[in-house]
Enzyme design. Structure first.
Site, short mmCIF file in Angstrom:
data_model
loop_
_atom_site.label_atom_id
_atom_site.label_comp_id
_atom_site.label_asym_id
_atom_site.label_seq_id
_atom_site.Cartn_x
_atom_site.Cartn_y
_atom_site.Cartn_z
N ARG A 2 0.84 -1.20 0.00
CA ARG A 2 0.00 0.00 0.00
C ARG A 2 0.88 1.26 0.00
NH1 ARG A 2 -5.27 1.66 1.72
NH2 ARG A 2 -5.38 3.88 1.19
N ALA B 35 -6.88 2.60 13.58
CA ALA B 35 -8.18 2.17 13.09
C ALA B 35 -9.01 3.39 12.75
CB ALA B 35 -8.88 1.33 14.15
N ARG C 283 -14.77 9.24 18.64
CA ARG C 283 -13.31 9.17 18.58
C ARG C 283 -12.76 8.42 19.79
NH1 ARG C 283 -14.57 14.61 17.00
NH2 ARG C 283 -14.04 15.02 14.83
N VAL D 97 -1.67 12.61 14.54
CA VAL D 97 -2.92 12.94 13.86
C VAL D 97 -4.01 11.90 14.13
CG1 VAL D 97 -3.95 13.47 11.60
CG2 VAL D 97 -1.57 14.10 12.07
N ASN E 148 -6.74 9.40 15.74
CA ASN E 148 -7.73 9.64 16.79
C ASN E 148 -7.84 8.46 17.77
OD1 ASN E 148 -8.81 12.26 16.36
ND2 ASN E 148 -9.85 11.51 14.53
N SER F 188 -2.49 17.19 16.37
CA SER F 188 -3.21 18.10 15.47
C SER F 188 -4.41 18.75 16.17
CB SER F 188 -3.68 17.37 14.21
OG SER F 188 -4.46 16.23 14.54
N ASP G 22 -11.10 21.63 13.75
CA ASP G 22 -12.37 22.08 14.35
C ASP G 22 -12.45 23.60 14.33
OD1 ASP G 22 -13.25 19.34 15.86
OD2 ASP G 22 -11.11 19.68 16.04
N THR G 23 -11.33 24.26 14.64
CA THR G 23 -11.29 25.72 14.64
C THR G 23 -11.50 26.25 13.22
OG1 THR G 23 -9.92 25.87 16.62
CG2 THR G 23 -9.78 27.70 15.07
N ALA G 24 -10.91 25.59 12.23
CA ALA G 24 -11.13 26.00 10.84
C ALA G 24 -12.61 25.84 10.47
CB ALA G 24 -10.26 25.16 9.91
N ARG G 25 -13.23 24.76 10.95
CA ARG G 25 -14.66 24.56 10.69
C ARG G 25 -15.48 25.68 11.33
NH1 ARG G 25 -14.15 18.12 12.06
NH2 ARG G 25 -13.94 17.35 9.91
N HIS H 116 -10.47 17.10 21.10
CA HIS H 116 -10.89 17.02 19.70
C HIS H 116 -11.98 15.94 19.64
CE1 HIS H 116 -10.95 16.67 15.40
NE2 HIS H 116 -10.41 15.46 15.39
#
Length: 315
Positions: free
Chosen positions: A41, A81, A89, A119, A121, A144, A149-152, A176
């Site tokens: 992969r 996973a 999360r 990064v 979760n 991260s 979330d802040t960008a959202r 998060h």
């Protein structure tokens, strides 16, 4: 010796491969090694992404092992996973802590001295786990956190107010995840307090609007997962933003997850707060103003994370 032009990505699922693609386009690095338990992969992703290099920036991209990442400036860990529909999360914790027990000691064994960017979760719990397992100074282990979330939140507020979201100064802090909170009390748009700016734009129902927007932000991942089974583009761009802040020694303020050492009455826990980020990693957390209700929410979020850390036997 750390090679400032080299990055490694551990985990080549949707998030890892999207992050690798974003980093190839960024021009920050000239070498990238992809590591995955499924070597084929990693090789396939390296080939696929490398074919776009003539349209972006010269870069050597290849599949490798932890030894190949020993001199990387940043190792981005996305392995773990995936979150399934209906799963939180925090439900991922036992599976992904076990995966980290096989990854982080390998990074430590090869003598890695760069920045470890977590990064996977649940990112706050795994950031704490990586700090404990890596042996790296806590300033060089960054989660991260709530950057995405802040960008959202900024995007939602920008859309609501009809302004560029980059002019919105508002943070999501805490876990998060489901217990995260928006810091409304100190939010502003171009220096104008948020409520004043809302009224200037004809919006007066502040409490209902804030509740709706924070609910949308908190459940954004679930909405995406319900429709396309995974989220990866937004977090990939967050990874690129964090790498740019580190490699450019920007000293910018981003709400990353890091080890708290007494700030806001919190210790021995990784949680997201606005933090100055530079080439050495975490410089310091920024003491933003919280009202009593927000401080209480932050402590409840920290308590939920602390319980999970204890259940995972990370202390």
């Amino acid at each position: 010796m750390v090679n400032d032009r080299k990055v490694a990505v551990v985990g080549c699922g949707f998030v890892g491969s999207s992050s690798a693609f974003a980093l190839m386009q960024s021009g920050l690095f000239s070498e990238m090694v992809l590591i995955d338990v499924d070597r084929a992969r990693a090789e396939g992703e390296a080939l696929d992404i490398s074919h776009g290099a003539p349209f972006a920036h010269p870069m050597r991209i290849y599949a490798g092992d932890y030894e190949d990442a020993a001199d990387a400036a940043i190792i981005v860990v996305t392995a773990g996973a995936a979150q399934k529909p209906g799963e939180t999360r925090l439900d991922l914790v036992n599976k992904n802590v076990a995966i980290y027990r096989s990854i982080i000691p390998r990074i430590r064994e090869v003598g890695f001295e760069g920045i470890l960017l977590i990064v996977s979760n649940p990112v706050d719990v795994l950031t704490y786990a990586a700090i404990k397992m890596s042996g790296l100074p806590e300033s060089r282990v960054i989660g991260s956190g709530t950057v995405l979330d802040t960008a959202r939140l900024q995007e939602a507020l920008g859309d609501h107010l009809g302004v560029d979201p980059r002019d919105v100064e508002a943070y999501i802090i805490g876990e998060h995840g489901d217990s995260e909170l928006a810091v409304w009390s100190s939010a502003d748009v171009a220096g104008v307090p948020l409520e004043d700016f809302c009224e200037m734009r004809g919006h007066f129902d502040h409490e209902a609007t804030e509740a709706r927007i924070v609910d949308e932000v908190r459940h954004a991942a679930y909405e995406i997962i319900a429709r396309k089974y995974a989220t990866y583009y937004g977090i990939a761009m967050s990874v690129q933003r964090l790498c740019r802040a580190i490699m450019g020694d920007e000293k910018c303020i981003l709400p990353v997850s890091s080890l708290m050492v007494g700030e806001y009455g919190l210790s021995d826990i990784a949680i997201s707060m606005p933090t100055i980020i530079g080439r050495g990693g975490i410089e310091c957390r920024v003491p933003i103003s919280l009202d009593d209700e927000e401080l209480g929410e932050l402590h409840r979020s920290a308590a939920a994370l602390s319980e999970v850390i204890d259940r995972a036997q990370l202390r």
